[in-house]
Scaffold this motif. Structure first.
Motif, PDB file in Angstrom:
ATOM      1  N   CYS A   5       0.898  -1.329   0.147  1.00 25.45           N
ATOM      2  CA  CYS A   5       0.011  -0.114   0.159  1.00 25.45           C
ATOM      3  C   CYS A   5       0.941   1.426  -0.056  1.00 25.45           C
ATOM      4  O   CYS A   5       0.478   2.193  -0.746  1.00 25.45           O
ATOM      5  CB  CYS A   5      -0.930   0.042   1.427  1.00 25.45           C
ATOM      6  N   ALA A   6       2.115   1.095   0.845  1.00 27.10           N
ATOM      7  CA  ALA A   6       2.865   2.378   0.879  1.00 27.10           C
ATOM      8  C   ALA A   6       3.722   2.598  -0.578  1.00 27.10           C
ATOM      9  O   ALA A   6       3.684   3.823  -1.062  1.00 27.10           O
ATOM     10  CB  ALA A   6       3.896   2.308   1.815  1.00 27.10           C
ATOM     11  N   GLY A   7       3.902   1.480  -1.101  1.00 29.73           N
ATOM     12  CA  GLY A   7       4.365   1.625  -2.458  1.00 29.73           C
ATOM     13  C   GLY A   7       3.517   2.052  -3.438  1.00 29.73           C
ATOM     14  O   GLY A   7       4.027   2.916  -4.316  1.00 29.73           O
ATOM     15  N   LEU A   8       2.335   1.808  -3.554  1.00 30.30           N
ATOM     16  CA  LEU A   8       1.359   2.269  -4.282  1.00 30.30           C
ATOM     17  C   LEU A   8       1.218   3.824  -4.165  1.00 30.30           C
ATOM     18  O   LEU A   8       0.973   4.561  -5.051  1.00 30.30           O
ATOM     19  CB  LEU A   8      -0.013   1.428  -4.058  1.00 30.30           C
ATOM     20  N   LEU A   9       1.035   4.196  -2.986  1.00 28.92           N
ATOM     21  CA  LEU A   9       0.742   5.701  -2.476  1.00 28.92           C
ATOM     22  C   LEU A   9       1.940   6.383  -3.067  1.00 28.92           C
ATOM     23  O   LEU A   9       1.588   7.449  -3.460  1.00 28.92           O
ATOM     24  CB  LEU A   9       0.564   5.898  -1.135  1.00 28.92           C
TER      25      LEU A   9
END
Length: 68
Positions: A5-9
């Motif tokens: 999720c952090a990578g996507l954000l």
């Protein structure tokens, strides 16, 4: 927050920044950065031999508010 999720954000943020910069007529990638010398000096990747040792006791005393 998971790593995925952090990578996507991060990816969404980077793309949005590029679109906003292009919309403003600028290059999508920033070309300059500001480096805080205190952060660089204290970074774990900087060898201790190249770090500034900091003010000495005499220097601190000379510049203390009570001595002005």
């Amino acid at each position: 927050m998971t790593l995925g999720c952090a990578g996507l954000l991060t990816e969404l943020h980077d793309r949005l920044r590029g679109l906003v910069r292009e919309d403003a007529g600028r290059d999508p990638e920033p070309t300059a950065a500001i480096v805080d010398p205190q952060s660089v000096r204290a970074a774990a990747t900087v060898p201790a031999s190249s770090r500034w040792p900091g003010p000495t006791a005499a220097t601190r005393a000379a510049w203390s508010p009570g001595r002005r």
